[in-house]
Enzyme design. Structure first.
Site, short mmCIF file in Angstrom:
data_model
loop_
_atom_site.label_atom_id
_atom_site.label_comp_id
_atom_site.label_asym_id
_atom_site.label_seq_id
_atom_site.Cartn_x
_atom_site.Cartn_y
_atom_site.Cartn_z
N ARG A 164 -34.59 -25.36 -7.20
CA ARG A 164 -34.41 -26.12 -5.81
C ARG A 164 -35.91 -26.04 -5.13
NH1 ARG A 164 -32.11 -30.20 -3.02
NH2 ARG A 164 -31.80 -29.66 -0.99
N SER A 214 0.75 -1.26 0.17
CA SER A 214 0.18 -0.19 -0.03
C SER A 214 0.86 1.21 -0.12
CB SER A 214 -0.82 -0.11 1.26
OG SER A 214 -1.78 -1.17 1.25
N GLU A 228 -4.44 -3.59 -6.38
CA GLU A 228 -4.65 -2.44 -6.98
C GLU A 228 -5.27 -1.40 -6.06
OE1 GLU A 228 -5.73 -2.01 -10.82
OE2 GLU A 228 -5.18 -3.98 -11.50
#
Length: 379
Positions: free
Chosen positions: A268, A132, A363
């Site tokens: 389901r 960072s 990123e």
């Protein structure tokens, strides 16, 4: 902002959706299990123009807008987040940075094959002690007159083992701190350049993540990007745009998990009816649909601002922060809706849950995005 997609944008979206379903889906579970890079699929993505979507056609790109990029990224990431991050790095970090800041000679030599998909690139910023905090670069590029001498290690580099060209950020003058950092184009195979360990990751396991080792690598002066000391500003500018790509990847992961959960809930049965008819499940799906739509709008907003030439540091950070959280929340709920089936690989949602986590980390972590946003709104 116009919410109506153009005919061309819809065609790009459909082409990406068809490619994902026909080319990426068939062996996606096996690629995840075996940590297998999607070599043939990435090659086809290059042929389709997906690896240089926004680059000017004179440099081999497709010349598309950023909204089209978001649409295509979402469709690819719905099926294979590993292929999506290859696409994101090549488009947002490598091609975009070169097109905006490289010299004409660098564009012709490096951008053209990258944008046309003939080769792929990597962006090398992170280090063992510089994640960072990008100002803490330990990799050095010593100015030797007509060349630089590169030494150091880079970590967590996407496309690290398969790229042909690498954008490497390194410290040239430590006394100047971030103003002494430069960005360089480094070629695979140069003497002293070694591909390091491949990482065994929780998610995006089909993505090729390596460390890079530089031992007295000679970089020609003409391979520096921009003026001396421009490297830090280059990296920050590139990452601003890159956040749109990762936000779109997160959006796609969330949308893919939602679509699987919705389909499962409609078929389901429990307590004599489809589980979507139970409010506990229906409300989960309602929340998922709402959050995904909101994330998509943030991605579109950042993309439109980018195309308008506006500063996207705030909008890109917001899109990435929110979309990555939606990816985590949605995939966790998708596994829950599937019950025991959600915990096994053949239903795909467990992979999407594992893939989602990295979108909150790379990123720029979610914490870094909050710093960017808070500083912007405080101005």
């Amino acid at each position: 902002m116009d919410f109506n997609l153009s005919e061309e944008q819809l065609m790009i979206q459909q082409a990406a959706r068809d490619f994902a379903q026909n080319e990426l889906l068939p062996e996606v579970i096996e690629r995840d299990r075996d940590q297998k890079f999607p070599v043939e699929q990435v090659k086809k993505m290059g042929e389709m123009g997906l690896l240089g979507m926004m680059v000017d056609p004179k440099y081999g790109g497709a010349g598309m807008d950023s909204v089209s990029y978001v649409l295509a990224m979402e469709e690819i990431a719905k099926i294979d987040a590993s292929a999506a991050v290859v696409m994101s790095v090549n488009n947002s970090l490598v091609c975009a940075g070169l097109e905006k800041f490289a010299s004409e000679e660098q564009k012709v030599k490096y951008l053209t094959p990258l944008a046309s998909g003939k080769v792929i690139g990597a962006f090398a910023l992170s280090e063992p002690e510089a994640g960072s905090d990008a100002t803490s670069q330990k990799t050095t590029a010593e100015d030797k007159g007509d060349y630089y001498l590169l030494n150091g290690i880079k970590n967590w580099i996407t496309n690290g083992g398969t790229a042909t060209y690498y954008i490497v950020i390194a410290q040239t003058d430590p006394e100047k701190k971030h103003k002494g950092i430069n960005a360089f184009i480094v070629e695979r195979g140069w003497e002293g350049f070694e591909i390091g360990t491949k990482e065994d990751k929780l998610g995006i396991r089909g993505s090729d993540t390596h460390s890079l080792i530089f031992n007295n690598v000679k970089i020609p002066k003409e391979n520096r990007i921009g003026e001396d000391g421009f490297g830090f500003n280059f990296a920050m500018a590139v990452l601003n745009g890159g956040r749109i790509g990762i936000a779109s990847q997160a959006l796609g992961i969330a949308a893919g998990a939602y679509e699987l959960a919705l389909k499962y809930a409609k078929t389901r049965k429990a307590f004599k009816t489809e589980i979507i008819n139970h409010q506990a499940i229906a409300f989960k799906l309602a929340d998922m649909a709402t959050q995904i739509t909101a994330a998509r709008m943030l991605c579109f907003k950042a993309a439109c601002e980018k195309d308008a030439g506006k500063d996207i540091s705030e909008s890109g950070a917001m899109a990435k922060l929110y979309a990555s959280q939606v990816a985590m929340d949605t995939t966790i709920e998708a596994v829950q809706i599937h019950g025991g089936y959600g915990y096994v690989k053949e239903y795909h949602v467990e992979r999407l849950m594992r893939d989602a986590k990295i979108t909150q980390i790379y990123e720029g972590t979610s914490e870094i995005q909050k710093i960017v946003i808070s500083r912007s709104i405080a101005k």
